[in-house]
Design an enzyme around this catalytic site. Structure first.
Site, PDB file in Angstrom:
ATOM      1  N   LYS A   1       0.820  -1.216   0.000  1.00 49.85           N
ATOM      2  CA  LYS A   1       0.000   0.000   0.000  1.00 49.85           C
ATOM      3  C   LYS A   1       0.851   1.262   0.000  1.00 49.85           C
ATOM      4  O   LYS A   1       0.450   2.279  -0.560  1.00 49.85           O
ATOM      5  CB  LYS A   1      -0.937   0.017   1.211  1.00 49.85           C
ATOM      6  CG  LYS A   1      -2.111  -0.927   1.083  1.00 49.85           C
ATOM      7  CD  LYS A   1      -3.234  -0.486   2.020  1.00 49.85           C
ATOM      8  CE  LYS A   1      -4.456  -1.359   1.850  1.00 49.85           C
ATOM      9  NZ  LYS A   1      -5.554  -0.943   2.737  1.00 49.85           N
TER      10      LYS A   1
ATOM     11  N   LYS B   1      -4.962 -10.313  -6.915  1.00 47.02           N
ATOM     12  CA  LYS B   1      -6.266 -10.615  -6.302  1.00 47.02           C
ATOM     13  C   LYS B   1      -7.318  -9.609  -6.774  1.00 47.02           C
ATOM     14  O   LYS B   1      -6.988  -8.467  -7.116  1.00 47.02           O
ATOM     15  CB  LYS B   1      -6.162 -10.678  -4.778  1.00 47.02           C
ATOM     16  CG  LYS B   1      -6.099  -9.353  -4.089  1.00 47.02           C
ATOM     17  CD  LYS B   1      -6.417  -9.478  -2.595  1.00 47.02           C
ATOM     18  CE  LYS B   1      -6.496  -8.075  -2.012  1.00 47.02           C
ATOM     19  NZ  LYS B   1      -7.040  -7.984  -0.684  1.00 47.02           N
TER      20      LYS B   1
ATOM     21  N   LYS C   1     -11.192  -4.086  -4.604  1.00 46.74           N
ATOM     22  CA  LYS C   1     -12.030  -2.912  -4.824  1.00 46.74           C
ATOM     23  C   LYS C   1     -11.188  -1.695  -5.164  1.00 46.74           C
ATOM     24  O   LYS C   1     -11.702  -0.706  -5.665  1.00 46.74           O
ATOM     25  CB  LYS C   1     -12.940  -2.650  -3.622  1.00 46.74           C
ATOM     26  CG  LYS C   1     -12.253  -2.567  -2.294  1.00 46.74           C
ATOM     27  CD  LYS C   1     -13.277  -2.678  -1.156  1.00 46.74           C
ATOM     28  CE  LYS C   1     -12.564  -2.804   0.169  1.00 46.74           C
ATOM     29  NZ  LYS C   1     -13.386  -3.350   1.221  1.00 46.74           N
TER      30      LYS C   1
END
Ligand code: AMP
Ligand code: TRP
Length: 338
Positions: free
Chosen positions: A115, A199, A202
């Site tokens: 992230k 993966k 969202k």
């Protein structure tokens, strides 16, 4: 001291939920309601703000995740459903855990590295400390079982490490349980429809990479039609999917949605190409997902009712968390809990 079996899990309100969240996590949350264990489910808004969130969108996404939980079958009479920021005991315990966890442990967390990206200096301190807050979410209820997708395994190992170090440092054996992850179930890792090595997420920039729980029938069918595949027909056994990440993913999605095993799906479709398989998969996905979207829309038309359910859940959560926090404060040598 054996701990009361108790389930806790959380989902971030950072965008609309995907089929991966549903099959990897929420479907199991619903099943666990009948397990005899107490179930606590949380919309983790404080985790979401470790990266920038537009305030209005954050509020809407928090209600959206709550509506998705309810639409998928979380029953506020059987489970406690609330949003994290309404129960301050999470952040109070997180501070103590910030003082237990070692920098070396946090440095190994792959979600932080992913992230934060290349510019680590620009990441928030909250993003770095995120795993200590997650451990607090779980341990402030002394939860014994945490259903999550595979991507959360490392965070749960850290939660156990924090619990073990706390119990050891304060000479309080079994003070916190060593929580068991519940990983597995129908689809622990649903992959992107555009790239079988990533993966389904969202936060992926491409909307075609995922099926959102709010997608309508046309969008679902189109995304499955355009999903990346290979030209080979489907094999007879799951071993034949080795090295065919996209094919394996679609078979896995079909299996999880239908409640069949991959073996059973392949027994039906072996020898057929994706031209035949994709329309069947689309039909199944539409049948399972559109009722969830319809129910979410109905619930979201009355945000006051969602807020009421979250507020009621927060009170019930707090009634469990506060005594555990007070005991923790006493164990650490802090006077009072508030
Ligand atoms: P997040 O969207 O990261 O807040 O994840 C919420 C829950 O859904 C966690 O338990 C994740 O492990 C799970 N999850 C998210 N994406 C996937 C996926 N593509 N496949 C399986 N589980 C997932
Ligand atoms: N880190 C989890 C995720 O990104 C969300 C989460 C926060 C969570 N606190 C939790 C999951 C506690 C399980 C238990 O998906």
């Amino acid at each position: 001291m054996p701990h009361t079996p108790r389930v806790f899990s959380g989902v971030q309100p950072s965008g609309s939920l995907t089929l991966g969240n549903y099959l990897g996590a929420i479907k199991r949350f619903v099943e666990l309601q009948g397990s005899g264990m107490e179930t606590i489910y949380c919309v983790v808004d404080l985790h979401a703000i470790t990266v920038w969130q537009d305030p209005k969108e954050l509020t809407a996404a928090t209600r959206g995740v709550a509506a998705a939980f309810l639409a998928c079958g979380i029953d506020p009479k059987k489970s406690i459903l609330f949003n994290q920021s309404q129960v301050p005991a999470h952040t109070q315990l997180a501070w103590i855990f910030n003082c237990v966890v070692r920098l070396g442990w946090l440095n190994r967390m792959t979600q932080f590295k992913d992230k934060a990206g290349k510019d680590r200096e620009a990441a928030s301190a909250g993003l770095y400390a995120y795993p200590a807050l997650m451990a607090a979410d779980i341990l402030v209820y002394r939860a014994t079982h945490v259903p999550v997708g595979e991507d959360q395994k490392q965070h749960l190992e850290l939660t156990r490490d924090i619990a073990a170090k706390f119990n050891n440092d304060f000479d309080a054996p079994d003070f916190f349980p060593l929580t068991e992850p519940l990983i597995g179930g129908p689809a622990p890792r649903v992959m992107s429809l555009r790239d079988g090595s990533k993966k389904m997420s969202k936060s992926d920039p491409s909307d075609m990479s995922r099926i959102n729980l709010t997608d309508d029938a046309d969008a679902i069918a189109q995304k499955i039609r355009k999903a990346r595949t290979d030209p080979e027909p489907l094999p007879e056994t799951p071993e034949g999917l080795e090295g065919r990440a996209e094919a394996r993913n679609l078979v896995g999605i079909y299996a999880a949605l239908s409640g069949l095993t991959a073996e059973q799906v392949l027994a039906e479709y072996a020898g057929q190409g994706f031209g035949a398989f994709k329309p069947k998969l689309a039909e199944l996905a539409v049948e399972k997902i559109t009722p969830i979207a319809d129910e979410m829309r109905r619930l979201l038309a009355d945000p006051g009712e969602i807020d009421r359910i979250l507020g009621d859940g927060a009170k019930r959560a707090e009634a469990i968390a506060v005594p555990i926090l007070e005991e923790t404060y006493r164990t650490v040598g802090l006077i009072g809990s508030r």
